[in-house]
Write a protein that holds these residues in place. Sequence first.
Motif, short mmCIF file in Angstrom:
data_model
loop_
_atom_site.label_atom_id
_atom_site.label_comp_id
_atom_site.label_asym_id
_atom_site.label_seq_id
_atom_site.Cartn_x
_atom_site.Cartn_y
_atom_site.Cartn_z
N ARG A 314 0.84 -1.20 0.00
CA ARG A 314 0.00 0.00 0.00
C ARG A 314 0.88 1.25 0.00
N ARG A 315 1.89 1.26 0.83
CA ARG A 315 2.79 2.41 0.89
C ARG A 315 3.61 2.52 -0.38
N VAL A 316 3.97 1.37 -0.95
CA VAL A 316 4.75 1.39 -2.20
C VAL A 316 3.97 2.07 -3.31
N PHE A 317 2.68 1.75 -3.42
CA PHE A 317 1.89 2.35 -4.50
C PHE A 317 1.68 3.86 -4.26
N ARG A 318 1.54 4.25 -2.99
CA ARG A 318 1.45 5.68 -2.72
C ARG A 318 2.76 6.39 -3.10
N LEU A 319 3.87 5.74 -2.75
CA LEU A 319 5.18 6.30 -3.11
C LEU A 319 5.35 6.36 -4.62
N GLN A 320 4.86 5.37 -5.31
CA GLN A 320 4.97 5.36 -6.77
C GLN A 320 4.20 6.54 -7.37
N GLY A 321 3.05 6.85 -6.77
CA GLY A 321 2.31 8.02 -7.25
C GLY A 321 3.07 9.31 -7.03
N ASP A 322 3.76 9.43 -5.88
CA ASP A 322 4.57 10.63 -5.63
C ASP A 322 5.72 10.75 -6.63
N ILE A 323 6.34 9.61 -6.92
CA ILE A 323 7.47 9.63 -7.86
C ILE A 323 7.01 10.04 -9.25
N LEU A 324 5.86 9.51 -9.66
CA LEU A 324 5.36 9.84 -11.00
C LEU A 324 4.95 11.30 -11.11
N SER A 325 4.72 11.96 -9.98
CA SER A 325 4.36 13.39 -10.03
C SER A 325 5.58 14.30 -10.16
N LEU A 326 6.79 13.73 -10.11
CA LEU A 326 7.99 14.54 -10.29
C LEU A 326 8.07 15.05 -11.73
N GLY A 327 8.56 16.26 -11.89
CA GLY A 327 8.64 16.81 -13.24
C GLY A 327 9.83 16.33 -14.03
N SER A 328 10.89 15.95 -13.37
CA SER A 328 12.11 15.52 -14.05
C SER A 328 12.02 14.04 -14.40
N ALA A 329 12.15 13.75 -15.69
CA ALA A 329 12.13 12.36 -16.13
C ALA A 329 13.32 11.59 -15.59
N ALA A 330 14.47 12.24 -15.49
CA ALA A 330 15.66 11.58 -14.97
C ALA A 330 15.46 11.20 -13.52
N ASP A 331 14.88 12.16 -12.74
CA ASP A 331 14.62 11.84 -11.33
C ASP A 331 13.62 10.70 -11.21
N ARG A 332 12.60 10.72 -12.02
CA ARG A 332 11.60 9.64 -11.97
C ARG A 332 12.25 8.30 -12.28
N GLY A 333 13.10 8.27 -13.29
CA GLY A 333 13.74 7.00 -13.67
C GLY A 333 14.59 6.43 -12.57
N VAL A 334 15.38 7.31 -11.90
CA VAL A 334 16.24 6.82 -10.83
C VAL A 334 15.40 6.26 -9.67
N LEU A 335 14.40 7.03 -9.25
CA LEU A 335 13.58 6.60 -8.10
C LEU A 335 12.74 5.37 -8.43
N LEU A 336 12.24 5.27 -9.66
CA LEU A 336 11.44 4.09 -10.02
C LEU A 336 12.29 2.82 -10.04
N ARG A 337 13.54 2.95 -10.48
CA ARG A 337 14.42 1.77 -10.43
C ARG A 337 14.66 1.33 -8.99
N GLN A 338 14.89 2.31 -8.13
CA GLN A 338 15.05 1.97 -6.72
C GLN A 338 13.77 1.37 -6.13
N LEU A 339 12.62 1.91 -6.56
CA LEU A 339 11.35 1.38 -6.06
C LEU A 339 11.09 -0.04 -6.55
N ASN A 340 11.42 -0.33 -7.79
CA ASN A 340 11.24 -1.69 -8.32
C ASN A 340 12.12 -2.69 -7.58
N ASP A 341 13.32 -2.25 -7.23
CA ASP A 341 14.18 -3.13 -6.44
C ASP A 341 13.56 -3.40 -5.07
#
Length: 558
Positions: A314-341
């Motif tokens: 549940r917390r992971v999906f909320r965090l994923q929503g916060d990450i996707l709201s970032l404006g920088s695609a590079a920042d999103r990519g880094v955080l999403l990789r960490q989240l997938n791990d």
Amino acid sequence: MRKLILWCATLSLLASALAWHASAEEPKPEQPKINISDADMNVVIEATLGGGATSFSRTVTLTMTGGKDDETKQVQVRRTDLVDTSRHLVIDRGNVSVTATLTNGKPQDVPITINNVTRYGTYEGEIKLWLAGASEDSAQKIKLTIKVAPKIDVKTPNAFGAQVARCTPLPCSLQAWLPSWLKDPRPGMLIDSQTPVELPVSSPEITLRGNKTGRVLTTKDLDLIVEDGKLTPNGSAPVEVRVKNLDDLQPDRYVGAAHFVLKDSEAATVVPFTLDVRDAPWWPLVVLVFGVVVGRLVKNMSSPEAVLQLKLMRRVFRLQGDILSLGSAADRGVLLRQLNDLKRRINDATETEQALTQELEKQEARARLLLRLEALERDAANVTAEPLKQQLVAKISEARGAVLAGRFEDCGRNIAEADTLLQQAGVADIEGEDAQQIRLVRSAIGDAAEEAARVREVHEAPPATPPGRPARLLAAIAGTDLMSAEARFLFWRPLFFLLLLVLLGLLGLKTLYIDAGANFGVEGIYDYLGLFLWGLSADVVQRTLQNLPLPGAATAGR
């Protein structure tokens, strides 16, 4: 004179001769005697012994002839012993009685009675009959033969039953692991004959009717076979019920009786018989194993690992929503990789709740900090003083890079330097819209600084402490995963799962199919549903153990 005397003597002799001749020609009166019809000259009595001493009789027709009209005379009798020469048995002649009084010219039926016969056999003897007043030399002889069969004494079971299992869809040879009384389609019974002679059995018949299906089974479906076709003297004879085509029978309880016609027996011997037919074990075994597997899956849905995964996801999906709201695609990519791990680590469930929660909090803090920095960057971009704006944007960009690289001290320093730039620019002397914008930037810098401090605090927290050895030992006994090693998941866990699956399957099959499934399959899907539910609930004890709180587990999970 002499001539006269001679003449008189001659006449006297002639008279005597004539008198003798007359008397010789006159018939003498006939003596009374007994006549026996030809059919009664050889009397044969065939009978069966009763429960004790038995009497037998036979009627012969006697006629007195040669007497005067309506003359009556008593019949005189002389008997011999009745002897069975083959078995050396004797019936004393005193047990043979013939009593009669005859009237001349009138045929009369006279009974010959043999009393106190206690043993079977073929006895032979003779009876002489003559009239009172006559000589025994005038006696008529009757040859008497008595064939005594033993009492038929057959003990049958009050009721007899057998159980068989169908083979379809696989060959019957694959059912060798079933109990012998279930896999052999030739159930039998024992008939105890207490009769001292062999009893041939003729026309054995069997008729059964299904309780559910109503189908009637006869000798077209079943063979009733008596060994050697007879019952042995004073012994037990096996009787086999052979199913001609096992798969042709529908699952049901067939109730009826077997009928045996024995020689010299007027009534058939009847044995109540019950035949229980059940489905082959293959589909029940499949359904039972499927129920166990489904039960394991249901159990895993409520296991501590599953509860933890659900809580963290549940917390992971909320965090994923916060990450996707970032404006920088590079920042999103880094955080999403960490989240997938992190998702992979949660799915593996190889770590404690404390370790996973700590890592999730770190990623949540980084995402919040990046959101703050993006907001700060947007506010800084609205500053009209171009040199100041460029310097602020540069510091904010460096702070974002430090966050992604995990250099949180550098991030805090860059935020502080941005605040210093504003102070050096003399923001207190700026008025109008720029003053309002500068105040927004400074407020955003303060929020970012606070967030950076929290992120640094989260990342500097000591790592989660793994559970101690006592807690791991108790967890292993109860089947609760606190922390699993690779070998546990790749070897021990599958091995124990398969072992438990096989044992539960065999136990369920014995409980519901072999022991309590005499006519399994007659109720259709409901029989299989019982197997499925048994397998589904087979892990109740293990699930209870897994849900028990363990010493150290609560501490490790916080």
